[in-house]
Design an enzyme around this catalytic site. Sequence first.
Site, PDB file in Angstrom:
ATOM      1  N   GLY A 166       0.776  -1.239   0.000  1.00  0.00           N
ATOM      2  CA  GLY A 166       0.000   0.000   0.000  1.00  0.00           C
ATOM      3  C   GLY A 166       0.803   1.281   0.000  1.00  0.00           C
ATOM      4  CB  SER A 167       4.282   2.235  -0.817  1.00  0.00           C
ATOM      5  OG  SER A 167       4.485   1.819  -2.144  1.00  0.00           O
ATOM      6  CG  ASN A 168       1.938   3.513  -5.763  1.00  0.00           C
ATOM      7  OD1 ASN A 168       2.314   4.578  -6.254  1.00  0.00           O
ATOM      8  ND2 ASN A 168       2.567   2.369  -5.953  1.00  0.00           N
ATOM      9  CG  MET A 208      -1.091  -8.048  -6.437  1.00  0.00           C
ATOM     10  SD  MET A 208      -0.153  -7.146  -7.701  1.00  0.00           S
ATOM     11  CE  MET A 208       0.763  -8.498  -8.419  1.00  0.00           C
ATOM     12  NE  ARG A 209      -9.021 -11.530  -7.538  1.00  0.00           N
ATOM     13  CZ  ARG A 209      -9.284 -12.850  -7.598  1.00  0.00           C
ATOM     14  NH1 ARG A 209      -8.360 -13.713  -7.291  1.00  0.00           N
ATOM     15  NH2 ARG A 209     -10.477 -13.257  -7.962  1.00  0.00           N
ATOM     16  CG  ASN A 228      -2.923  -0.495 -12.854  1.00  0.00           C
ATOM     17  OD1 ASN A 228      -2.813  -0.625 -11.623  1.00  0.00           O
ATOM     18  ND2 ASN A 228      -2.203  -1.193 -13.705  1.00  0.00           N
ATOM     19  CG  HIS A 234       2.650  -1.604 -15.344  1.00  0.00           C
ATOM     20  ND1 HIS A 234       2.374  -2.848 -14.805  1.00  0.00           N
ATOM     21  CD2 HIS A 234       3.747  -1.765 -16.125  1.00  0.00           C
ATOM     22  CE1 HIS A 234       3.259  -3.718 -15.252  1.00  0.00           C
ATOM     23  NE2 HIS A 234       4.103  -3.082 -16.058  1.00  0.00           N
TER      24      HIS A 234
HETATM   25  C1  GRF Z   1       3.631  -0.839  -7.467  1.00  0.00           C
HETATM   26  O1  GRF Z   1       4.929  -1.002  -8.007  1.00  0.00           O
HETATM   27  C2  GRF Z   1       2.609  -0.606  -8.545  1.00  0.00           C
HETATM   28  O2  GRF Z   1       3.108   0.101  -9.640  1.00  0.00           O
HETATM   29  C3  GRF Z   1       2.259  -2.005  -8.975  1.00  0.00           C
HETATM   30  O3  GRF Z   1       2.245  -2.749  -7.768  1.00  0.00           O
HETATM   31  C4  GRF Z   1       3.127  -2.137  -6.828  1.00  0.00           C
HETATM   32  C5  GRF Z   1       2.305  -1.879  -5.599  1.00  0.00           C
HETATM   33  O4  GRF Z   1       3.067  -1.389  -4.535  1.00  0.00           O
HETATM   34  N1  GRF Z   1       1.016  -2.043  -9.706  1.00  0.00           N
HETATM   35  P1  GRF Z   1       2.351  -0.703  -3.296  1.00  0.00           P
HETATM   36  O5  GRF Z   1       1.377  -1.749  -2.720  1.00  0.00           O
HETATM   37  O6  GRF Z   1       1.657   0.521  -3.759  1.00  0.00           O
HETATM   38  O7  GRF Z   1       3.464  -0.418  -2.320  1.00  0.00           O
END
Ligand code: GRF
Length: 214
Positions: A13-15, A90-91, A112, A114
Amino acid sequence: MPISIAILVSGRGSNMKAILDAVRAGELDAKVAVVLSNNPDAEALELAGRYDVPAVAIASKGKNRQQHEQEVLNCLAKYEVDFVVLAGYMRVLTPSFLQAFRHSAGYFRVINIHPSLLPAFPGANAYEDAFNYGVKVSGSTVHLVDEQVDHGPILAQAAFTRLDSDTLESFKGRGLALEHSLYPKVLQQISQDGIELLLGTSSKPTAVSLGETR
Ligand code: GRF
């Protein structure tokens, strides 16, 4: 009016945190209506709770895709969200899920991030794949989701240079830092000017500078 978003997560969940921090700092005019995870053990859920945002787990394990997606849709229906924001979810979303977020202009209101410069290196191991390939430049892509995986109209990209001294860990670290800066900025751009500007379908001038090469 701030945009209302639901953030879908599966892990760290860092984003999501970068988005919540930007909202808290007044840099992103958005309301995070709910954080939803298919993984009840996701660190992101606990983290979201610290921001006073509803955090909901709807486990995907042991359910078929259709059943799980329906439960997610039922939950999201309680919140009037403008956009579903995927942040390490991740789905793969099925076309019928996406239909629930179809905009009259034809796109799906699902965004999204990526960790590569799409269309290069789609898939779950983009940092590893790009690093092992030996790229000199990589980056992050924020895009609208369509029926294909890691595909759909690109809203913004930001690039970074691979250093000779980079290890996979340092490469990933710089990429992730770039993601954290890019995602909230893109959402703010959408909140401020509408998504049409980033899609290139606006009549307004497109002086959008979200990424930088360093
Ligand atoms: C990130 O690198 C994002 O680009 C990808 O999955 C990762 C998720 O990381 N889709 P976080 O859970 O946001 O730390």
